[in-house]
Design an enzyme around this catalytic site. Sequence first.
Site, short mmCIF file in Angstrom:
data_model
loop_
_atom_site.label_atom_id
_atom_site.label_comp_id
_atom_site.label_asym_id
_atom_site.label_seq_id
_atom_site.Cartn_x
_atom_site.Cartn_y
_atom_site.Cartn_z
N GLU A 56 0.80 -1.24 0.00
CA GLU A 56 0.00 0.00 0.00
C GLU A 56 0.83 1.28 0.00
O GLU A 56 0.59 2.18 0.80
CB GLU A 56 -0.95 -0.01 1.20
CG GLU A 56 -1.88 -1.22 1.19
CD GLU A 56 -2.77 -1.33 2.42
OE1 GLU A 56 -2.66 -0.49 3.32
OE2 GLU A 56 -3.57 -2.29 2.48
N GLU A 116 -6.37 -10.54 -1.31
CA GLU A 116 -7.22 -10.29 -0.13
C GLU A 116 -8.68 -10.22 -0.52
O GLU A 116 -9.44 -9.37 -0.02
CB GLU A 116 -6.78 -8.98 0.56
CG GLU A 116 -5.31 -8.97 0.97
CD GLU A 116 -4.89 -7.72 1.72
OE1 GLU A 116 -5.78 -6.99 2.20
OE2 GLU A 116 -3.68 -7.48 1.83
N ASP A 130 -12.44 -10.09 -0.99
CA ASP A 130 -13.74 -10.17 -0.34
C ASP A 130 -14.67 -9.26 -1.12
O ASP A 130 -14.23 -8.29 -1.76
CB ASP A 130 -13.72 -9.85 1.16
CG ASP A 130 -12.97 -8.59 1.53
OD1 ASP A 130 -12.82 -7.70 0.68
OD2 ASP A 130 -12.55 -8.48 2.69
N HIS A 188 -10.49 -5.87 -2.50
CA HIS A 188 -11.61 -5.71 -1.56
C HIS A 188 -12.71 -4.97 -2.31
O HIS A 188 -12.61 -3.76 -2.53
CB HIS A 188 -11.17 -4.89 -0.34
CG HIS A 188 -10.11 -5.54 0.49
ND1 HIS A 188 -10.35 -6.66 1.23
CD2 HIS A 188 -8.82 -5.22 0.70
CE1 HIS A 188 -9.25 -7.02 1.87
NE2 HIS A 188 -8.30 -6.15 1.56
N ASN A 225 2.07 -5.22 -3.18
CA ASN A 225 0.66 -5.50 -2.88
C ASN A 225 -0.09 -4.20 -2.60
O ASN A 225 0.41 -3.34 -1.86
CB ASN A 225 0.62 -6.40 -1.63
CG ASN A 225 -0.75 -6.98 -1.35
OD1 ASN A 225 -1.36 -7.59 -2.23
ND2 ASN A 225 -1.24 -6.81 -0.12
O1 G3I Z 1 -5.43 -8.07 18.91
C1 G3I Z 1 -6.02 -6.86 19.39
C2 G3I Z 1 -6.85 -7.09 20.62
O2 G3I Z 1 -6.00 -7.55 21.65
C3 G3I Z 1 -7.55 -5.81 20.99
O3 G3I Z 1 -8.39 -6.06 22.07
C4 G3I Z 1 -8.36 -5.27 19.86
C5 G3I Z 1 -8.99 -3.94 20.18
O4 G3I Z 1 -9.28 -3.19 19.02
O5 G3I Z 1 -7.51 -5.07 18.74
C6 G3I Z 1 -6.90 -6.27 18.31
O6 G3I Z 1 -6.08 -5.99 17.18
C7 G3I Z 1 -6.75 -5.72 15.99
C8 G3I Z 1 -6.25 -6.70 14.94
O7 G3I Z 1 -6.83 -6.41 13.69
C9 G3I Z 1 -6.56 -8.15 15.28
O8 G3I Z 1 -7.94 -8.36 15.28
C10 G3I Z 1 -6.47 -4.31 15.56
O9 G3I Z 1 -7.07 -3.41 16.47
C11 G3I Z 1 -6.99 -4.08 14.18
O10 G3I Z 1 -6.56 -2.79 13.74
C12 G3I Z 1 -6.49 -5.12 13.25
O11 G3I Z 1 -7.07 -4.91 11.99
C13 G3I Z 1 -6.41 -5.51 10.92
C14 G3I Z 1 -6.11 -4.47 9.88
O12 G3I Z 1 -5.51 -5.07 8.77
C15 G3I Z 1 -5.15 -3.43 10.46
O13 G3I Z 1 -4.70 -2.57 9.46
C16 G3I Z 1 -7.34 -6.57 10.32
O14 G3I Z 1 -7.50 -7.63 11.24
C17 G3I Z 1 -6.75 -7.08 9.03
O15 G3I Z 1 -7.71 -7.88 8.37
C18 G3I Z 1 -6.39 -5.93 8.12
O16 G3I Z 1 -5.77 -6.45 6.97
C19 G3I Z 1 -5.46 -5.50 5.98
C20 G3I Z 1 -4.26 -6.00 5.23
O17 G3I Z 1 -3.21 -6.24 6.12
C21 G3I Z 1 -3.82 -5.03 4.16
N1 G3I Z 1 -4.91 -4.69 3.29
C22 G3I Z 1 -6.11 -4.25 3.93
C23 G3I Z 1 -6.58 -5.27 4.96
C24 G3I Z 1 -7.89 -4.85 5.55
O18 G3I Z 1 -7.73 -3.69 6.31
#
Ligand code: G3I
Length: 456
Positions: free
Chosen positions: A163, A271, A273, A242, A205
């Site tokens: 990105e 990715e 969806d 996405h 990516n």
């Molecule tokens: O693990 C913590 C947890 O302990 C806490 O209680 C909770 C509170 O918000 O957060 C949890 O972490 C989160 C993590 O996902 C695991 O679930 C983060 O806040 C959250 O920001 C994070 O989001 C991820 C996101 O990337 C962050 O940028 C998504 O799961 C993940 O699917 C997403 O993936 C990205 C790709 O890497 C790049 N392309 C876009 C895609 C979608 O955003």
Amino acid sequence: MRRAQWKAASRAAIALTGVGALAAGMAMLLAAPAAAGTTLGASAAEQGRYFGAAVAANKLSDSAYTTILNREFNSVTPENEMKIDATEPQQGQFSFGAADQIVNHARSRGMSVRGHTLAWHSQQPGWMQNMSGTALRQAMLNHVTQVATHFRGQVVAWDVVNEAFADGGTGARRDSNLQRTGNDWIEAAFRAARAADPGAKLCYNDYNTDDWTHAKTQAVYTMVRDFKQRGVPIDCVGLQSHFNSGSPYPSNYRTTLSSFAALGVDVQITELDIEGASAATYRSVVQDCLAVARCNGITVWGIRDSDSWRASQTPLLFTSGGAKKPAYDAVLAALNNGSTPPPTTPPPTTPPPTTPPPGPGGCTATVSVNQWTGGFVATVRVTAGSSALNGWSVTITLPTGATVTNAWNVNRSGDTGTTRWTNVAYNGGVGAGQSTEFGFQANGTSTGLNPTCTTG
Ligand code: G3I
């Protein structure tokens, strides 16, 4: 009965004699567990592709989740566990536990692993967010090196940089602390990744790069073309894909896939969806990938709707209860009806080797080798004589026991013994006295490599 199953049934039937044995054999086949053609991974494999899912380590203890994962998918991308904040939470202190858990789960079941991601403006740990300039550049390169080294040999493809381009119509790079270290930060990351794991495919990516007419798509395309022309090590482009109402599946998606592929890189849908999980749209995406030989895999960003980062959009192939959705059936059918050949390295089309022409033209080839116990990477430099080259061919005889496993910037013929290497579309033209490079990785030893170069 599908063609592959029918062939298998026929082979087994021939091996048996007599009507009774034939009946028994057919009964045995019908009772055998479902395999090719009945799961996403097996059907994709029949098309020479993989079908993967983003996986979260903390869900591997959920048996409903792992049942679907293990049954359906043959590739895995850690959803968050390989990101910078997860793998280097404190500077110089690496943490691979959750990522290793996913890698071990996948590899012990024969699934391949996509690595995601080595360098990104987002999900940086606090210490990195606060850095800039040379210190940040060095920290980023060290991170790339350490993480790619840790997973060396276990990750088939890395999202090296994620990105890095801005949204909107400018086609500019995204502003970030990494971008402010200098415009060459992306290629520096790719070179560090290649040095650390020469066997992994290295991908750029991004999202919103699906519509061929968009400035962001064109900007990424221009960067990849430039990297290929200058020999920056890049092997693949990841389209996150996405899709939702604000960013819908574009009718020119196949053009985007084929245009990137024509640059000499693999294309991977990384990715996927789709808001609402339209079966028709999922089908189109799969058909588009199958239509492009170098579109070699699709990853959906999660398994069940409840696993999605956008769960409220119900964008995935399985319900939150684990049931197959209509989109699942559409994807499976599209994979099974695909008829394009699998993405293989194009066969070399050059003529048989000839004696190098005497006189001022011609070319020379030299090789440098990085050998480790059990394998090596060879970098071959092709240099034009006093005339420009319009195509070249290199012959290298490998020692007994050496087998090529991977190559870049080149077409090859043969993995053992006498091997032939010819230019790809973008590096056949070499100016008088100028050079171009290609590389390969092999098992075994590199003793006595002696490349010879011929023109044409
Ligand atoms: O693990 C913590 C947890 O302990 C806490 O209680 C909770 C509170 O918000 O957060 C949890 O972490 C989160 C993590 O996902 C695991 O679930 C983060 O806040 C959250 O920001 C994070 O989001 C991820 C996101 O990337 C962050 O940028 C998504 O799961 C993940 O699917 C997403 O993936 C990205 C790709 O890497 C790049 N392309 C876009 C895609 C979608 O955003």
